[in-house]
Structures are given as C-alpha cells and as structure tokens.
Design a protein around this motif. Structure first.
Motif, short mmCIF file in Angstrom:
data_model
loop_
_atom_site.label_atom_id
_atom_site.label_comp_id
_atom_site.label_asym_id
_atom_site.label_seq_id
_atom_site.Cartn_x
_atom_site.Cartn_y
_atom_site.Cartn_z
N ILE A 63 40.03 48.21 51.96
CA ILE A 63 40.55 47.36 50.90
C ILE A 63 42.08 47.36 50.95
O ILE A 63 42.72 48.41 50.81
N ASP A 64 42.67 46.19 51.14
CA ASP A 64 44.14 46.06 51.18
C ASP A 64 44.48 44.59 51.03
O ASP A 64 43.75 43.73 51.53
N ALA A 69 38.00 43.89 51.88
CA ALA A 69 38.27 43.21 50.61
C ALA A 69 39.77 43.25 50.38
O ALA A 69 40.46 44.13 50.89
N ASP A 70 40.30 42.27 49.60
CA ASP A 70 41.75 42.23 49.39
C ASP A 70 42.19 42.76 48.03
O ASP A 70 43.37 42.74 47.71
N ASN A 71 41.24 43.23 47.21
CA ASN A 71 41.61 43.89 45.96
C ASN A 71 40.40 44.65 45.42
O ASN A 71 39.28 44.48 45.90
N GLY A 72 40.65 45.48 44.42
CA GLY A 72 39.59 46.32 43.88
C GLY A 72 38.47 45.55 43.23
O GLY A 72 37.30 45.96 43.30
N LYS A 73 38.80 44.44 42.59
CA LYS A 73 37.77 43.65 41.92
C LYS A 73 36.75 43.10 42.92
O LYS A 73 35.53 43.18 42.71
N THR A 74 37.25 42.56 44.01
CA THR A 74 36.36 42.06 45.06
C THR A 74 35.55 43.20 45.66
O THR A 74 34.36 43.05 45.96
N MET A 92 47.66 46.49 44.50
CA MET A 92 46.97 45.25 44.85
C MET A 92 46.84 44.37 43.61
O MET A 92 46.86 44.87 42.48
N PRO A 93 46.71 43.05 43.78
CA PRO A 93 46.52 42.15 42.63
C PRO A 93 45.12 42.30 42.04
O PRO A 93 44.22 42.83 42.67
N GLU A 94 44.96 41.81 40.81
CA GLU A 94 43.68 41.77 40.09
C GLU A 94 43.15 43.14 39.69
O GLU A 94 42.84 43.36 38.53
N MET A 95 43.01 44.05 40.63
CA MET A 95 42.63 45.42 40.30
C MET A 95 43.25 46.35 41.33
O MET A 95 42.99 46.23 42.53
N ASP A 96 44.09 47.28 40.86
CA ASP A 96 44.76 48.18 41.80
C ASP A 96 43.82 49.32 42.22
O ASP A 96 42.70 49.47 41.73
#
Length: 214
Positions: free
Chosen positions: A15-16, A39-44, A63-67
């Motif tokens: 995730i990054d 994935a590109d953020n924690g939420k995804t 990261m955006p949306e969820m770090d």
C-alpha cells in the motif's frame, strides 16, 4: 530452519500512494517469487482485505483518504486480520515516528529510501516468525485442542496484550511496548485467563494464534 522460498506464491499486500514506488517494489518482490496485491491508500486496502487473505502487509504512512496509522489500527482491531505481519515503509524516519508506528501495531518499521534486499530480508524474517509461532501453537500432533467459551470478548487493550503474548513476549517486554507497568500487564493476562478459562500464558498464546487460523 531452511530459508523461506515461497512455493504457493506467498501473498503480500503493498500500500503506497506513490505509483513509481509501487511499480518498483512490486516488480522486485514478484521477481523474488511473491504474489503482490497493491492499493494506493488505507481505505482501498481495507476493501481489498474483505476478500483477499494476504500473508503480510507492507504499508506507507502518509496517504490520502486513510493514512497508515488509521489503517493498521483497523487491521489490528479486526479478528480476521489482526495477526497478519505488518511492515511500515515510510519516509518519516525520526525516532518518535518509529515508536509511533510500532506502538500503533506495526511489527517492522523501515525508512525510505531503502535497499530492496533489506526489504526482502525483513519480509522473509517476518514470515518465518509467523510460521514459527504457528508451528509452535500446533506443537506435536497430540497437543490438546484449546477450547474457550463462545462468548469471550476481549477489550482493545487485552487484544494488544494477547497479540504480544502470542509473539512470545514476556510481561516485562509487553509492558515496555505499551508503556504501562508490568503489574498492569499481569492484570490484563489474569483477566483474559479468567474470561477464557485457560490455565496459563502458553495456552493463551496458542488460543490467540489458533483463533487467527480458524
């Protein structure tokens, strides 16, 4: 123990939000024989965990949306995912950053930039440790099955403690990691033994590990 060589395509969740880093790390790990989900953020990543069952998670922090901090807390608070080895890979390299990352629930903290070989070594070390714990929990084939009441509910702090107990930490080591007194840890362990009707820390650790793999 023989050096870990993935045979069934050990699955890693990476995730990054940096697509270049994702590409480089994914290619390198796949070259070493791993299956890599990204994935590109924690939420995804949380959405991915609904269906995927990775053997290890490698995660950025900012990261955006969820770090990463919020994400690892979600992972550790979910009975399905809380035992997955977790590695933070972050540009935040100060001592307080490392302490915060580990205290939030990461098992390993690596700072960018990093050597790919070191990342692979950390991944293999974490997977070996998880395998050793699983093998120890199974013990000999004659080991009795650990049984606890169906309605056992642990508090968030008890979950943290039992996770560290399952990793083989002493009460003193758990206390240092959680920044509490050893007496407080002993009290948590005692409460969990009463709740589960288990006899000792070894049985508690076995139950915790087996619950993950149930």
């Amino acid at each position: 123990m023989k050096e870990l060589k993935p045979t069934r395509k050990t699955r890693l969740l990476l995730i990054d939000d940096d697509p270049n880093l994702i590409l480089l790390v994914k290619d390198y790990l796949e070259f070493r024989g791993y299956e890599v989900i990204t994935a590109d953020n924690g939420k995804t990543a949380l959405d991915i965990l609904e269906d995927a069952d990775p053997d290890m998670i490698i995660c950025d922090i900012m990261m955006p949306e969820m770090d990463g901090y919020t994400f690892v807390e979600n992972v550790r608070n979910n009975v399905k995912t809380r035992w997955i080895p977790f590695l933070f890979l972050s540009a935040k390299g100060q001592s307080q950053d490392r302490v915060k990352g580990l205290s939030k629930g990461a098992d390993v903290y690596m700072v960018k930039p990093f050597e790919p070989e070191e990342l692979v070594a950390q991944v293999e070390s974490s997977l070996k440790q998880a395998d050793r714990l699983l093998q120890h929990s199974r013990g000999a084939d004659v080991a009795p099955i650990i049984q606890v009441p169906d309605d056992v509910t642990l508090t968030p702090k008890e979950l943290e403690v039992v996770q560290m107990v399952a990793q083989g930490m002493s009460n003193r080591e758990v206390a240092i990691n959680l920044k509490v007194s050893q007496r407080t840890v002993e009290s948590h362990v005692s409460n969990m033994l009463n709740k589960t009707n288990l006899s000792n820390r070894t049985e508690l650790a076995r139950w915790a590990i087996e619950s993950r793999n149930a």
